[in-house]
Design an enzyme around this catalytic site. Structure first.
Site, PDB file in Angstrom:
ATOM      1  N   LYS A 150      29.591  39.603  56.417  1.00  0.00           N
ATOM      2  CA  LYS A 150      30.712  39.897  57.451  1.00  0.00           C
ATOM      3  C   LYS A 150      31.300  39.785  56.450  1.00  0.00           C
ATOM      4  O   LYS A 150      31.927  39.233  54.950  1.00  0.00           O
ATOM      5  CB  LYS A 150      31.205  38.346  58.222  1.00  0.00           C
ATOM      6  N   HIS A 169      32.377  34.495  71.157  1.00  0.00           N
ATOM      7  CA  HIS A 169      32.927  35.376  69.790  1.00  0.00           C
ATOM      8  C   HIS A 169      33.347  34.832  68.918  1.00  0.00           C
ATOM      9  O   HIS A 169      33.877  35.283  67.480  1.00  0.00           O
ATOM     10  CB  HIS A 169      33.439  36.457  70.625  1.00  0.00           C
ATOM     11  N   HIS A 174      35.174  32.906  63.912  1.00  0.00           N
ATOM     12  CA  HIS A 174      37.009  33.535  63.682  1.00  0.00           C
ATOM     13  C   HIS A 174      37.344  31.753  63.133  1.00  0.00           C
ATOM     14  O   HIS A 174      38.817  31.710  63.366  1.00  0.00           O
ATOM     15  CB  HIS A 174      37.631  34.014  63.890  1.00  0.00           C
TER      16      HIS A 174
END
Length: 277
Positions: free
Chosen positions: A211, A153, A168
């Site tokens: 995003k 993730h 990230h």
């Protein structure tokens, strides 16, 4: 659990920041941030930047042991939730190598020594095993299939509900941009740092999915990302955790995965990222 004060988190994060010897230098990493937009515009999906975000990343940086170990892991994942992740033994070996290489750095050792001094872990092997479960343990984000992990993730990114979820890590961003899979649109946040690691909140399209704000450290080493997120997750799970980097305060938001657990009711990481305004 084990008491760690806010001041201790700030002090340790400053030390980790200073010890990040593998961070990128200005000559090893050249970025081209281009257009800054307001936070009210982040959903508008306009490509304000004609050039890539990452102008140049040196091969000497990418060949450092922890960078190489992270790059080996990034190609292991299926990004759509609901698709089962199979983990052959080679990938397990790559996970072990990544964690072992991290613990071979000053950043990894400093984090372990601190948590050990607090009685959180009694040995380095116990710490590595817990990190492995916390970060790489599989859980289901969609229809009961073991399709996700904290590592996937946060470091790799996923597609969920027609949008990019997580994502990230700057190395993953750079790799995908270089392969033509990612199109950088703009940024809505540029942290106060003049050297790396810096923090950006970015708008981008990844393989056709958008995003709105992908916040990430830029120019940090893989071990720094892992250490800062792990520190905050272990000491302030599911809360905003305030770290201090070069005299600047930064909030790190973490989330716990509440639908399944490992060991004695321990929680997997659901997400972690720099909280940008």
């Amino acid at each position: 659990p084990h008491h760690v004060s806010d001041a201790e988190i700030k002090s340790l994060s400053e030390t980790l920041y200073k010890l990040d010897h593998n961070r990128a230098t200005a000559s090893e990493l050249v970025i081209d941030p281009q257009t800054l937009i307001s936070s009210s515009e982040t959903g508008s999906r306009n490509d304000h930047s004609s050039r890539p975000m990452f102008k140049q990343v040196s091969s000497t940086l990418l060949s450092k042991p922890t960078y190489k170990a992270l790059l080996n892991l990034l190609d292991n994942y299926r990004r759509v939730t609901g698709e089962v992740e199979d983990v052959p033994s080679q990938e397990v070996q790559e996970q072990d190598t990544f964690l072992q290489q991290t613990m071979n750095t000053d950043v990894g050792r400093e984090l372990y020594n601190f948590l050990h001094s607090k009685g959180v872990y009694s040995s380095q092997s116990e710490f590595i095993q817990d990190l492995k479960m916390m970060w790489f343990g599989l859980y289901s984000r969609s229809s009961g299939k073991l399709d996700s992990s904290g590592f996937e993730h946060i470091f790799v990114g996923e597609i969920k509900g027609g949008k990019v979820s997580g994502f990230h890590n700057w190395l993953q961003f750079y790799l995908n941009e270089k392969q033509g899979l990612l199109n950088y649109y703009s940024h809505s946040f540029n942290g106060p740092w003049s050297t790396y690691p810096d923090v950006f909140g970015m708008q981008f399209e990844w393989d056709g999915y958008f995003k709105e704000v992908g916040s990430a450290f830029i120019g940090s080493s893989p071990e720094f990302d892992l250490a800062i997120y792990s520190l905050c997750y272990i000491t302030r799970p599911g809360k905003k955790c305030y770290v201090s980097l070069g005299g600047q305060t930064l909030g790190i938001q973490t989330y716990t995965w509440d639908n399944s657990s490992y060991g004695d009711g321990k929680k997997y990481i659901a997400s972690a990222y720099p909280a940008t305004p």
